[in-house]
Design an enzyme around this catalytic site. Structure first.
Site, mmCIF file in Angstrom:
data_model
loop_
_atom_site.group_PDB
_atom_site.id
_atom_site.type_symbol
_atom_site.label_atom_id
_atom_site.label_comp_id
_atom_site.label_asym_id
_atom_site.label_seq_id
_atom_site.Cartn_x
_atom_site.Cartn_y
_atom_site.Cartn_z
ATOM 1 N N HIS A 277 49.745 -17.456 89.906
ATOM 2 C CA HIS A 277 51.096 -17.628 89.365
ATOM 3 C C HIS A 277 51.141 -18.781 88.358
ATOM 4 O O HIS A 277 51.590 -18.608 87.221
ATOM 5 C CB HIS A 277 52.064 -17.878 90.529
ATOM 6 C CG HIS A 277 53.483 -18.054 90.121
ATOM 7 N ND1 HIS A 277 54.408 -17.033 90.178
ATOM 8 C CD2 HIS A 277 54.159 -19.114 89.616
ATOM 9 C CE1 HIS A 277 55.574 -17.465 89.739
ATOM 10 N NE2 HIS A 277 55.455 -18.735 89.390
ATOM 11 N N GLU A 278 50.653 -19.939 88.786
ATOM 12 C CA GLU A 278 50.716 -21.105 87.896
ATOM 13 C C GLU A 278 49.812 -20.911 86.674
ATOM 14 O O GLU A 278 50.107 -21.422 85.590
ATOM 15 C CB GLU A 278 50.358 -22.387 88.658
ATOM 16 C CG GLU A 278 51.262 -22.694 89.857
ATOM 17 C CD GLU A 278 52.754 -22.694 89.542
ATOM 18 O OE1 GLU A 278 53.141 -22.980 88.392
ATOM 19 O OE2 GLU A 278 53.546 -22.388 90.468
ATOM 20 N N HIS A 281 51.794 -19.323 84.005
ATOM 21 C CA HIS A 281 52.588 -20.311 83.262
ATOM 22 C C HIS A 281 51.703 -21.072 82.264
ATOM 23 O O HIS A 281 52.085 -21.300 81.112
ATOM 24 C CB HIS A 281 53.210 -21.323 84.225
ATOM 25 C CG HIS A 281 54.380 -20.809 85.005
ATOM 26 N ND1 HIS A 281 55.516 -20.319 84.406
ATOM 27 C CD2 HIS A 281 54.604 -20.713 86.347
ATOM 28 C CE1 HIS A 281 56.398 -19.962 85.346
ATOM 29 N NE2 HIS A 281 55.864 -20.181 86.531
ATOM 30 N N GLU A 307 58.714 -17.382 83.542
ATOM 31 C CA GLU A 307 58.467 -16.721 84.827
ATOM 32 C C GLU A 307 57.946 -15.296 84.620
ATOM 33 O O GLU A 307 57.195 -14.780 85.457
ATOM 34 C CB GLU A 307 59.748 -16.730 85.658
ATOM 35 C CG GLU A 307 59.541 -16.441 87.130
ATOM 36 C CD GLU A 307 58.752 -17.518 87.882
ATOM 37 O OE1 GLU A 307 58.480 -18.592 87.295
ATOM 38 O OE2 GLU A 307 58.400 -17.266 89.041
HETATM 39 ZN ZN ZN Z 1 56.900 -19.867 88.348
#
Ligand code: ZN
Length: 507
Positions: A277-278, A281, A307
């Site tokens: 997830h990170e 980003h 996101e």
């Molecule tokens: Zn996030």
């Protein structure tokens, strides 16, 4: 043009001050001893105030006035035209907030971060409550200062209920163009599609996911997560990963984009999917055009767009069957406790739908209900309909009604997220908006790139990253999220594609 150069010089200094503050915040979450909190609060307040004073100084306003309209014959995404437009927008907001508010907010949030960590560890909501009260007050003050501007820009006047005018003003900072009404409409459409789908899935026997809770050495989890991150394209020469209580990503420059994760030696998912997830980003931040560095354009277009990137890599790639067909042998090598689990079983396990307590570990379907709960509580806090002391009860009541479960502790309930301690209210809806966009973008990437599925199945993520770089990342804030989405997909924000994806995967 001399005026443009002068503006860029002033903005670069502002960016340096803000990024120095971001380094201190990152350090506070990763390495700082608890005793450093008081001093850190002063340091952050000083840096944030200086950045704010520099940005709101009259000379910046004069330069903007002189440059207004100077580049209007160029395309919308032209970096100079966008710089003037975005700086005007940011500055119009910043000048409505006095320096005293900025330093008070920095002090309050620095103290709240430490208090939240301790309160969560001790399951002691009462210890965090005064900090949350202060943060709600500061956000109400901010919203009340900003809402005339936001209402004027939208031509809505003061027509919306007072509470939603406040929520609109705060949401606007994170997701320009979104409103409480548009978020509510998206949630209504989602809930109508989600409720029968969750019931249908719940009626079937749940797949076995017990093997995700075996013993996994932390260093092996760490290595595997970073290996996938590198394969996705995370440039470790311009990045690094550290541990923190709540995973996050942060950028100090396009050449220095950090991520954090948390490790549970008895649960596979938090570290692995947290890292994916990170990384999503971080790929966005690393992909912004170098020429935008040290300007207000060197950032994601909005938190929702940010996101969309993290959820795309985490879910649409990382929770797909082809991903596990490729990675399962390597995962078993790193984590022998997974031996005997085939890719299909792993795919089913990491996609189990089950009401759960923790948002960041929730399945794709029930995830939105966690966001909706927070959205509703924040609206009531801002309107004064809910007192801070009653947040745990409100939280547990919503958990019961949306998910049919009640947290056994506040640590697993209203204390689980870092956001309020950071001062962020009006932020959570961007998670759902981003998730909806992630499917719209992924569909478009597959339409534009016929060989994409084959590449992903072979563990080759370069074509997907290239598409995202070209359509989204490189632009930074030069285009707004609605513009980026329309140009990349031909559509406006729409819950339909996500619901179709969810039905296809889970029904
Ligand atoms: Zn996030």
């Amino acid at each position: 043009m001399e005026q443009l150069q002068n503006l860029k010089t002033l903005l670069a200094e502002t960016a340096d001050l803000s990024h120095a503050a971001a380094v201190l915040e990152w350090d506070q979450e990763t390495h700082m001893p608890a005793g450093g909190a008081g001093a850190r609060g002063h340091q952050l307040a000083t840096l944030r105030r200086l950045a704010h004073e520099r940005f709101t100084a009259p000379e910046v306003g004069d330069l903007l006035d002189r440059l207004a309209g100077a580049f209007d014959d160029r395309p919308e995404e032209d970096p100079d035209r966008a710089l003037v437009r975005v700086t005007q927008r940011d500055r119009a907001r910043a000048t409505l907030l006095p320096s005293e508010w900025v330093s008070a907010f920095a002090e309050a949030t620095s103290a709240a971060r430490e208090a939240w960590k301790a309160a969560r560890a001790a399951d002691d909501f009462a210890a965090f409550a005064p900090h949350l009260r202060r943060i709600v007050e500061l956000n109400i003050e901010k919203a009340d200062r900003l809402r005339p501007l936001v209402a004027e820009e939208r031509g809505t006047g003061y027509a919306p209920a007072k509470a939603d005018a406040r929520y609109d003003a705060l949401l606007d900072e994170f997701e320009p163009g979104a409103s409480t009404a548009s978020v509510t409409a998206a949630f209504d459409e989602l809930r109508a599609g989600l409720v029968p789908l969750v019931e249908e899935v719940a009626a079937r026997p749940a797949p076995d996911d017990s093997f995700l809770h075996r013993d996994f050495p932390e260093d092996a989890q760490w290595t595997l997560g970073l290996e996938v991150a590198r394969a996705f394209g995370y440039d470790m020469n311009r990045g690094r990963q550290d541990r923190s209580a709540h995973p996050f990503s942060t950028s100090f420059a396009i050449s220095d984009v950090r991520i954090t994760t948390r490790l549970d030696p008895h649960f596979f998912s938090p570290a692995f999917f947290g890292t994916l997830h990170e990384t999503g980003h971080a790929l966005y931040e690393q992909g912004i055009a170098e020429s935008l560095d040290r300007t207000p354009l060197a950032d994601g277009a909005s938190l929702g767009m940010h996101e969309s990137q993290s959820r795309l890599w985490e879910n649409l790639v990382g929770r797909s069957l082809s991903f596990w067909e490729h990675w399962m042998p390597r995962a078993q090598e790193a984590l022998p406790a997974l031996s005997g689990v085939d890719a299909g079983a792993m795919y089913r396990a990491v996609n189990v739908v089950r009401p759960s307590l923790i948002r960041v570990e929730a399945d794709e379907l029930t995830y939105h209900l966690h966001v909706l709960l927070r959205f509703e509580i924040e609206r009531r806090l801002l309107s004064g309909a809910l007192d801070v002391a009653d947040v745990p009860d409100a939280w547990n009541e919503s958990m019961r009604s949306y998910l049919g479960i009640v947290p056994p502790s506040n640590a697993d309930g209203c204390l689980q997220d870092i956001h309020w301690s950071l001062g962020a209210i009006g932020y959570f809806p961007t998670y759902t908006l981003g998730t909806l966009m992630s499917v719209q973008l992924f569909d478009a990437a597959r339409r534009d790139t016929p060989a994409l599925d084959d590449a992903l199945a072979a563990g080759d993520y370069a074509p997907l990253l290239a598409w995202l770089r070209e359509r989204i990342h490189r632009h930074g804030r030069s285009l707004t999220t609605p513009d980026l989405l329309r140009r990349a997909t031909g559509q406006d924000l729409d819950a339909g594609p996500w619901l179709e994806y969810a039905r296809g995967k889970y029904a």
